[in-house]
Structures are given as C-alpha cells and as structure tokens.
Design a protein around this motif. Structure first.
Motif, mmCIF file in Angstrom:
data_model
loop_
_atom_site.group_PDB
_atom_site.id
_atom_site.type_symbol
_atom_site.label_atom_id
_atom_site.label_comp_id
_atom_site.label_asym_id
_atom_site.label_seq_id
_atom_site.Cartn_x
_atom_site.Cartn_y
_atom_site.Cartn_z
ATOM 1 N N ILE A 181 -1.452 -1.176 -3.536
ATOM 2 C CA ILE A 181 -0.447 -1.726 -4.809
ATOM 3 C C ILE A 181 -0.780 -3.169 -5.211
ATOM 4 O O ILE A 181 -0.656 -3.935 -4.312
ATOM 5 C CB ILE A 181 0.969 -1.503 -4.357
ATOM 6 N N LEU B 256 -5.440 3.069 -0.509
ATOM 7 C CA LEU B 256 -4.665 3.095 -1.683
ATOM 8 C C LEU B 256 -3.645 1.695 -1.678
ATOM 9 O O LEU B 256 -2.606 1.639 -1.084
ATOM 10 C CB LEU B 256 -3.768 4.248 -2.051
ATOM 11 N N LEU C 190 -9.247 11.910 -2.674
ATOM 12 C CA LEU C 190 -8.617 10.783 -2.143
ATOM 13 C C LEU C 190 -8.503 10.624 -0.678
ATOM 14 O O LEU C 190 -8.146 9.579 -0.290
ATOM 15 C CB LEU C 190 -7.182 10.689 -2.833
ATOM 16 N N ASN D 284 0.874 -1.236 0.054
ATOM 17 C CA ASN D 284 0.110 -0.113 -0.078
ATOM 18 C C ASN D 284 0.977 1.298 -0.122
ATOM 19 O O ASN D 284 2.116 1.302 0.312
ATOM 20 C CB ASN D 284 -0.900 -0.035 1.190
ATOM 21 N N VAL D 285 0.107 2.233 -0.322
ATOM 22 C CA VAL D 285 0.679 3.494 -0.454
ATOM 23 C C VAL D 285 0.431 4.605 0.964
ATOM 24 O O VAL D 285 -0.622 4.611 0.901
ATOM 25 C CB VAL D 285 0.756 4.092 -1.674
ATOM 26 N N VAL D 286 1.269 5.279 1.088
ATOM 27 C CA VAL D 286 0.945 6.482 2.365
ATOM 28 C C VAL D 286 0.996 7.655 1.777
ATOM 29 O O VAL D 286 2.333 7.905 1.292
ATOM 30 C CB VAL D 286 1.680 6.022 3.747
ATOM 31 N N SER D 287 0.172 8.471 1.704
ATOM 32 C CA SER D 287 0.202 9.695 1.243
ATOM 33 C C SER D 287 -0.746 10.719 1.979
ATOM 34 O O SER D 287 -1.691 10.707 2.193
ATOM 35 C CB SER D 287 -0.143 9.878 -0.305
ATOM 36 N N THR D 288 0.170 11.782 2.725
ATOM 37 C CA THR D 288 -0.474 12.680 3.583
ATOM 38 C C THR D 288 -1.188 13.824 2.812
ATOM 39 O O THR D 288 -2.190 14.154 2.784
ATOM 40 C CB THR D 288 0.498 13.304 4.830
ATOM 41 N N LYS D 289 -0.297 14.404 1.827
ATOM 42 C CA LYS D 289 -0.488 15.606 1.242
ATOM 43 C C LYS D 289 -1.130 15.030 -0.476
ATOM 44 O O LYS D 289 -0.356 14.628 -1.186
ATOM 45 C CB LYS D 289 0.579 16.354 0.810
ATOM 46 N N LYS D 290 -2.461 15.083 -0.389
ATOM 47 C CA LYS D 290 -2.979 14.436 -1.676
ATOM 48 C C LYS D 290 -4.303 15.202 -2.131
ATOM 49 O O LYS D 290 -4.850 16.015 -1.280
ATOM 50 C CB LYS D 290 -3.295 13.097 -1.454
ATOM 51 N N ASN D 291 -4.863 14.956 -3.278
ATOM 52 C CA ASN D 291 -5.993 15.604 -3.839
ATOM 53 C C ASN D 291 -7.058 15.234 -2.949
ATOM 54 O O ASN D 291 -7.059 14.030 -2.053
ATOM 55 C CB ASN D 291 -6.218 14.756 -4.988
ATOM 56 N N VAL E 272 -1.181 1.344 -8.502
ATOM 57 C CA VAL E 272 -1.820 2.001 -7.214
ATOM 58 C C VAL E 272 -3.372 1.957 -7.529
ATOM 59 O O VAL E 272 -3.718 2.846 -8.556
ATOM 60 C CB VAL E 272 -1.175 2.979 -6.890
ATOM 61 N N ALA E 273 -4.077 1.175 -6.741
ATOM 62 C CA ALA E 273 -5.524 1.085 -6.976
ATOM 63 C C ALA E 273 -6.302 1.583 -5.874
ATOM 64 O O ALA E 273 -5.861 1.030 -4.670
ATOM 65 C CB ALA E 273 -5.964 -0.132 -7.310
ATOM 66 N N VAL E 274 -7.594 2.196 -5.880
ATOM 67 C CA VAL E 274 -8.413 2.550 -4.913
ATOM 68 C C VAL E 274 -9.154 1.246 -4.669
ATOM 69 O O VAL E 274 -9.328 0.497 -5.419
ATOM 70 C CB VAL E 274 -9.265 3.586 -5.359
ATOM 71 N N PRO F 17 -9.902 11.933 -9.390
ATOM 72 C CA PRO F 17 -8.968 11.624 -10.517
ATOM 73 C C PRO F 17 -8.398 10.206 -10.222
ATOM 74 O O PRO F 17 -7.297 10.069 -9.519
ATOM 75 C CB PRO F 17 -7.750 12.925 -10.094
#
Lengths: 94, 94, 94, 94, 94
Positions: C26, C24, C19, C9-16, C48-50, C79
């Motif tokens: 992998i 998210l 989302l 999985n992916v960790v993203s704090t700053k995102k659209n 990377v898929a929802v 998006p």
C-alpha cells in the motif's frame, strides 16, 4: 469522449519525431450550464490535442483522451494521449 | 497532453531495469491565469516523467500521460506512464 | 509516475492466479509542502501496487499507474494497474 | 464501469472515418443519494459514448471508459474512449 | 489497484455479448480513517466491476481499473475497465 472548444495552439520545435508536422491544438472542455447553454470549464482543464480533422479556433469539438487517441496517427509508436476526432455541429439534450 | 514546467528530478539507484539510464524529471502542470499569463498548479499535481527530448529545469514542456508515454522508449515492456515529448516555444491563445 | 511512500501491505489468499506470489504494497502519494519538505497526501489516495524492486515500509518510491504497470510482470495477462518501479534516493527541486 | 443516464446526442459531420455511422450519445453519470434513489451528478461529468447496444434517451446504462471502450468497434484503430456496453434493468444495493 | 467493498450488483439483459454470463458487482472504494479503521468513500465513487474470484456482498476486495482489468476475461475484445482480482483478508498498515 469529451466536448471541448478550441482556444489556441502550441508551438514546439524540439519534439518527439512522431509529432513532427502534427497540429497541436489547445482545447478547453465545456460544461452545460442550462438547457442549451454551454460554458468553458474554468481552471486546470486545458488539454493539448492532435488535430487530424481540420478544426479551427473557436469550434466545438469531440476529443478522445487516453491511449486510443494515438490511433489517429498512422505511426504505431505515437506518444499521444488526446486527439480531436470530430467537429461538433450540434449538441442535442433531450 | 498537458503543459507543464520542469522543476526538478528524481534520483533512483534501485529501479526497474528498463529505466536504467533514463532521465527522470519532475514536472509541475501549469494553468492559465489570464490572457497570456500562466502559473504552476499548486498542490498534488507533481508528475515524474521520462525525458527524451533534452528538456532542462525551468523549461515549459508538453507531457503525455498514460500508456502511450511508454512509446518514447524503444523497449516494449517499459513501465512508464508519463513522458516529455516536446519543449514548448510558444503558447498561443486566440 | 508519482512519488509515494510505502505504508503497508495487503493480504489476499483468494486472488487472480497471475498475482500469486506477488508482493502487494500500500503506497500513499506524497506532495511537496515547502522547498524540501514532503508530506503524505491525506484522504482517498491509497494505492495498492505490485512491488518487484524490493521496497520496504517507509521508503519513498516511484509508482507507475495504468496499464503499463502490468509490464513489470512477465505474464502477458497481468491485471495490474500500479507498480513500484524504483526506490527514490533523492528528490531534487531546483 | 460506471452507471449513467442517456441524456442526449452529438451530431458531427466532419469526423474521424472510423466513427462514421456510429451513434454518439451523451451520458451523465449518476450517483446514489439514498438506499434506492439515484440522481444525475451535476457539473462537469458529461461523457460522449459510442452506443452499440441500442440505448435510448432516458435509459440507465453501463458505460466503459478508457482504451477498452474501443473494443466494441470492430476496427482496430478506433479512437474511442467511452462506450455503452449494457442497458441496466436493475441496480441492487444490499 | 484500489481497496473497495462490495455493496451490490447490476442486472443487465441487453448487453455487449462478451459480458454475457459475467457477474457485475458494484463496489464502493474505502478510505482509511484512523490507524486500522476504514470507511466507505461517500459520493460519486461507485464502480461496476467484473468478478471472477467469487466475491460476495460485504467483502473487502482488490479492484483493478483501466484496460488491464479486461485481462481477467479470456476474450481478447472484452470492453471492461474494472475487475475484482482478489478478496482481501487483511490490510496491514505499519
């Protein structure tokens, strides 16, 4: 869009109703060999495209792929991902 | 669209609700070997496609990919990117 | 749709903002080796898929790619180009 | 979007009516060889793109592909999958 | 979505009006070498993406491609096929 040559067609009796009456041509993308020499791209690149411009076997055509290909058909639910949108008279490489 | 052969199916109990009841077939794109000889494209090309035309195992079919594939399902939010839209009776190469 | 295995999985704090709160994952597409043997496709194929169906690490899943993947999210401006739409119980090749 | 070079154009008299009057340029995607050296990608990568920004032969351009390329044309049914959306003045690699 | 690294940017003065003021970054998709080691994918994979999340050079980002990338821009006619939608803090492979 890509440049391709019409090499055949597909016959399908049982199909999605939006496609009834549509001409389904097989096109083979072409690539540039030298300055003004083009050849068929061998391999896995055959595409079945809807034709609304009256293309014939052997003609070089402009093919649009993806969802906008469905725009050549009036029906808003056309499940189409490739269409011939022009017959190419000349390819000019400068 | 591409030409493929139906080789199997997928069973999924837990899935997006729009897909409930849909037949999910595995298709293998085919390529032209010689004049009128076609073979499965080996490798990484298996596609899972929604079938609404009643295709069976072993049949040669016309497959649409990308967003317009979702048009075969009435639901406007169908998360579908591949659908069988015709059973091919004949492929004519000229 | 393609068949893949969840591998991370992916960790993203700053995102659209659409989302925020989405899982998210992998996924690694798989290919068929023999009759009923499947393996991860090595190389450049990670996606990377929802995930909205509750898939877990190691599970085999059905992944939709392209614009219709955004349909799994209610927001009309998502998006997103890949989503897990089913957990696969069985792959049947005939 | 991809970075490409304009290398030619296509002449088509018989075409989809939405394309009448559109400039159809042939672009060749380029790749980075070294730090600030770019070269044409050889092979099968030629794309025919609609041009609305006034690009000329030999210029490096930004090309959008897929369905949003049709947005450069006002007509809502434009069957277009590639468009030049900018002329590139400079590519900065850090 | 794919995982990529921001490596540069594009300067374009003459461009589609919807793109005026947009930051156009060049991203290079990355691939997994070993357990937790990632490297740039060499070759032809550079993508120019719109950035609305404030990504900087050298950062690892989540990139959406295809038509839904245009959703990050408010304008309904954005001819955009790639956008950065998140800055990746961590990639977890299990």
């Amino acid at each position: 869009m890509i440049i391709a040559k019409v090499i055949g067609n597909v016959v399908s009796t049982k199909k999605n109703e939006v496609l009834i009456g549509e001409k389904l041509l097989i096109v083979n993308p072409i690539k540039r060999k030298e300055e003004n020499s083009w050849s068929l791209i061998e391999g896995e690149n055959l595409i079945v495209a809807v034709d609304r411009v009256g293309a014939g076997i052997g003609e070089t055509v402009l093919v649009v792929t993806g969802s906008t290909a469905s725009k050549v058909i009036e029906h808003k639910n056309a499940p189409v991902d490739a269409a011939i949108i022009g017959i190419i008279d000349e390819i000019e490489i400068h």
